[in-house]
Design a protein around this motif. Structure first.
Motif, mmCIF file in Angstrom:
data_model
loop_
_atom_site.group_PDB
_atom_site.id
_atom_site.type_symbol
_atom_site.label_atom_id
_atom_site.label_comp_id
_atom_site.label_asym_id
_atom_site.label_seq_id
_atom_site.Cartn_x
_atom_site.Cartn_y
_atom_site.Cartn_z
ATOM 1 N N GLN A 78 0.812 -1.216 0.000
ATOM 2 C CA GLN A 78 0.000 0.000 0.000
ATOM 3 C C GLN A 78 0.848 1.270 0.000
ATOM 4 O OE1 GLN A 78 -3.129 -2.248 2.844
ATOM 5 N NE2 GLN A 78 -3.352 -0.028 2.914
ATOM 6 N N PHE A 92 -6.415 -3.280 2.292
ATOM 7 C CA PHE A 92 -7.295 -3.036 3.448
ATOM 8 C C PHE A 92 -6.503 -2.954 4.745
ATOM 9 C CE2 PHE A 92 -9.271 -5.904 0.324
ATOM 10 C CZ PHE A 92 -10.092 -4.978 -0.298
ATOM 11 N N GLY A 93 -5.259 -2.538 4.654
ATOM 12 C CA GLY A 93 -4.397 -2.453 5.827
ATOM 13 C C GLY A 93 -3.390 -3.581 5.889
ATOM 14 N N ARG A 117 -9.187 -2.610 7.666
ATOM 15 C CA ARG A 117 -10.027 -1.456 7.298
ATOM 16 C C ARG A 117 -10.709 -0.759 8.485
ATOM 17 N NH1 ARG A 117 -13.528 -1.802 1.763
ATOM 18 N NH2 ARG A 117 -13.322 0.378 1.166
ATOM 19 N N PRO A 126 -9.134 0.339 11.314
ATOM 20 C CA PRO A 126 -8.717 -0.285 12.569
ATOM 21 C C PRO A 126 -9.126 0.593 13.753
ATOM 22 C CG PRO A 126 -6.812 0.560 11.341
ATOM 23 C CD PRO A 126 -7.995 0.651 10.441
ATOM 24 N N GLY A 150 -3.324 4.416 2.934
ATOM 25 C CA GLY A 150 -3.819 3.859 4.184
ATOM 26 C C GLY A 150 -4.357 4.969 5.053
ATOM 27 N N GLY A 151 -5.101 4.590 6.062
ATOM 28 C CA GLY A 151 -5.709 5.592 6.934
ATOM 29 C C GLY A 151 -6.628 6.532 6.166
ATOM 30 N N GLU A 197 -12.319 4.143 4.331
ATOM 31 C CA GLU A 197 -12.651 3.377 5.527
ATOM 32 C C GLU A 197 -14.013 3.698 6.132
ATOM 33 O OE1 GLU A 197 -8.543 2.340 7.519
ATOM 34 O OE2 GLU A 197 -8.387 4.107 6.263
HETATM 35 MO MO1 MOS Z 1 -6.265 1.135 6.041
HETATM 36 S S1 MOS Z 1 -6.661 -0.352 7.425
HETATM 37 O O1 MOS Z 1 -5.313 2.215 7.039
HETATM 38 O O2 MOS Z 1 -5.230 0.427 4.911
#
Ligand code: MOS
Length: 694
Positions: free
Chosen positions: A199, A230-231, A339, A341, A495-496, A658
């Motif tokens: 990612q 998805f993390g 996803r 978290p 991410g995030g 997310e």
């Molecule tokens: Mo998302 S769980 O920060 O890829």
């Protein structure tokens, strides 16, 4: 504020769509190199203990086996931010399924066969994989932000006229991206090139450079197409490090792909959670006290904390409040990001508790949330950059037909189906990370955007193209885009939910500077050898005002529950979100729809089962890890509000990767309650958990 569906500039299908459907888009494992060899992971068959012997001679030199790599002969790697303490650095086994050896062979099949036959002996320890709130190793994790407290939440709860005091549970959940983790690693002296499924190439590059003690400039990471993460691919994971170690060891390019079964142990999963919610309110439903005390599991190899309480810090007003987070260290595989978290399991608990509060106080669940809308961030005491939760609720109520819902549980039946409706709120922080980007224009007026963004299937390429074209004031047909390569300007991970917002800001900044330079120094005429500008948002992000930045949304679900069997069906869901500007309506809808679908799947089907005897997960493939399939996913409507927020960067987006999964499971559970009068405080909501209570 008007509510509309998808009116962003130039809604566009994926620019790489044709490549993907015709099979010409290349994923990491589809690249090759001269004399490439194949590595296969050998996994520990004990959950704790030590490797005492690896009988490499049993397989070496036969059937194309080139090398057996274990802690005894593995290339030394240094510790990195991403740990890897469990990767062939010693004989210790800290979870079942840990990589204890690699077999390298001329073909993937030969490596797999030899890995299965490789004799390894262990000194087996006694493992403990039982996640329980009474665990003696429960501890407070290091690092800030996990515990918050304001006033006296317990005293305010005790003094409240209306109380909800309940415990909610979510099981371990696996990301299971469609494309398994895979890498091709090639050394050229002390320079390393990897094609890897991740990612974010820059963090992979950093981890590899640190591990092998070489300069980051000597490492190139190419991640052209990525089939989901998805993390699970958000931080560098074992596959890429192992491929690089194997390639170093055998002095040849090496490819390594994990099987789906291996991914269960080696690529992370969402920790199980147990969450204690206490909501205290006055008779009119106004919250006086919110406490959210969570526990999750972590591994002995690395610490990971599923921070469920974060949502209770931003959602509702209450003078007295507390969140706490404790973890249990077990002999289990390393949990990690899945996803949303924290927010995803956290909102299942909070929004189910809010529904219970609505029932107890006799208020409509939407009205209850409106009454508890804070004027600013209730924990940080700073304004929200923008917050349109109430507008999402109202619009969603209209689209869904909320006024047709009976507030009394178990009042509607269609044949053998009990029918009900539920609502829950969504939220996700607007994360913005420093990024750089380059924008160039040639004499023909064709623009090229270059940024090491990663498109993990989200449509990031296409969204960035829209953002760039808008900033440049040109049609997308004259804009090219280059992503997925650490040779391009440095950029943060996908991410995030921070990708498009972070990369987009740098792209817009570079585009504006290019146009300004073109105008001021070239009279608007592109010079014969073209022009290019690279911009970075580091300083801009540092200069941002102190505000609370979050996306919000409302999720509605209709549930049908079989009165005899307790089976739950969800024929209809509506999600309305306020997430800043929507860069591309087509891919945004797909992202939000995907998030809601996973939320549905979490609500009804998904759970990984920790095997107490062996220590690893019992369900290790997509046949036994149940998830919502086509027949389960019915009518899902996605909308968003037009939200203009000048405080979230030049792209004006808040991130949508997310938020779609946040709150969905609670909306479904609340609908099940409305249909049946049965309150479920645990996912998945399988029929065995309902039938006895009907
Ligand atoms: Mo998302 S769980 O920060 O890829």
């Amino acid at each position: 504020m008007t509510a509309t569906t998808g009116t962003s500039t130039e809604p566009a299908t994926r620019v790489e769509g044709l490549d993907k459907v015709t099979g010409t888009a290349k994923y990491a494992f589809e690249y090759t190199a001269p004399a490439v060899a194949y590595a296969w992971v050998v996994q520990a068959t004990v959950a704790t203990g030590r490797v005492t012997a690896v009988a490499a001679e049993a397989v070496l030199g036969r059937d194309g086996v080139i090398a057996v790599i274990s802690h005894q002969n593995a290339p030394a790697i240094a510790a990195t931010d991403s740990a890897f303490s469990d990767l062939l650095r010693g004989p210790e086994v800290s979870y079942r399924g840990q990589c204890v050896a690699l077999v390298v062979a001329e073909t993937s099949e030969a490596a797999r066969e030899a890995a299965a036959r490789l004799p390894i002996t262990y000194d087996e320890g006694r493992h403990d994989v039982l996640f329980t709130p009474a665990h003696r190793s429960l501890y407070k994790p290091e690092g800030d932000g996990t515990d918050t407290s304001q006033g006296d939440a317990d005293a305010a709860f005790d003094a409240s006229a209306i109380q909800v005091d309940a415990v909610y549970r979510t099981p371990p959940l696996h990301n299971h991206a469609m494309e398994p983790h895979a890498s091709l690693a090639q050394w050229d002296g002390d320079s390393l090139t990897v094609h890897d499924s991740n990612q974010g190439g820059n963090s992979v590059r950093k981890a590899l450079a640190t591990a092998f003690g070489i300069d980051e400039s000597a490492v190139r990471v190419v991640s052209n197409h990525v089939g989901g993460g998805f993390g699970s691919k958000g931080t560098p994971r074992p596959a890429v490090m192992l491929a690089a170690m194997a390639a170093r060891h055998v002095q040849r390019p090496v490819k390594l792909a994990l099987t789906r079964q291996q991914m269960v142990d080696l690529t992370g999963y969402r920790s199980p959670t147990i969450q204690h919610l206490r909501l205290g309110a006055d008779a009119d439903g106004r919250l006086r006290s919110i406490s959210h005390d969570s526990i999750s599991q972590t591994s002995t190899a690395e610490e990971f904390v599923e921070q469920c309480g974060a949502v209770s810090q931003v959602m509702y007003a209450a003078a007295d409040r507390r969140t706490s987070q404790r973890v249990v260290r077990l002999d289990v595989a390393v949990p990690s990001w899945a996803r949303a978290p924290g927010e995803c399991p956290g909102m299942f608990a909070l929004e189910t508790a809010m529904d219970e509060l609505a029932v107890t106080s006799g208020l409509d669940p939407i009205e209850l949330r409106v009454r508890n809308e804070p004027s600013g961030d209730p924990q940080e005491h700073v304004p929200f950059s923008s917050r349109h939760l109430v507008e999402c609720m109202r619009r969603g109520a209209d689209v869904f037909g909320w006024d047709r819902r009976s507030p009394t549980p178990r009042t509607r039946q269609e044949g053998r189906w009990l029918v009900g409706a539920g609502v829950a709120a969504s939220t996700y922080p607007t994360n913005i990370l420093p990024s750089s980007a380059r924008v160039a224009v040639d004499a023909d007026g064709v623009f090229t955007i270059a940024v090491n963004a990663t498109d993990i299937g989200t449509g990031a390429r296409t969204a960035l193209l829209s953002i760039a074209a808008t900033a440049l004031g040109v049609p997308t047909s004259v804009v090219r885009i280059l992503i997925g390569d650490t040779d391009l300007p440095k950029a943060p991970i996908a991410g995030g939910s921070a990708g498009t917002t972070s990369w987009g800001w740098a792209v817009v900044k570079a585009a504006r500077e290019l146009l300004a330079t073109l105008e001021s120094e070239h009279g608007g005429q592109v010079p014969a050898d073209g022009l290019e500008v690279t911009a970075s948002t580091h300083a801009d992000i540092k200069a941002q005002r102190d505000l609370s930045r979050h996306a919000f949304g409302a999720q509605f679900a209709e549930a049908w529950v079989d009165v005899d069997t307790g089976e739950v069906r969800v024929p209809r869901m509506v999600g309305v979100f306020a997430a800043g500007r929507i860069a591309n309506a087509v891919t945004a809808r797909s992202q939000l729809l995907g998030g809601m679908t996973w939320g549905l799947s979490m609500a009804l089907h998904e759970q990984s089962i920790q095997d107490l005897k062996f220590g690893d997960f019992a369900n290790r493939d997509l046949a036994t890890y149940h998830m919502s399939a086509n027949a389960d996913v019915c009518d899902i409507e996605v909308e968003w509000l037009q939200e203009d927020d000048p405080e979230i960067g030049a792209a004006g987006t808040k991130g949508i990767g997310e938020i779609g999964i946040v709150g969905t499971a609670a909306a479904i559970g609340n609908a099940v309650y409305n249909a049946t009068g049965v309150r479920l405080r645990e996912t998945p909501m399988t029929l065995d958990r309902i039938i006895g209570q009907l």
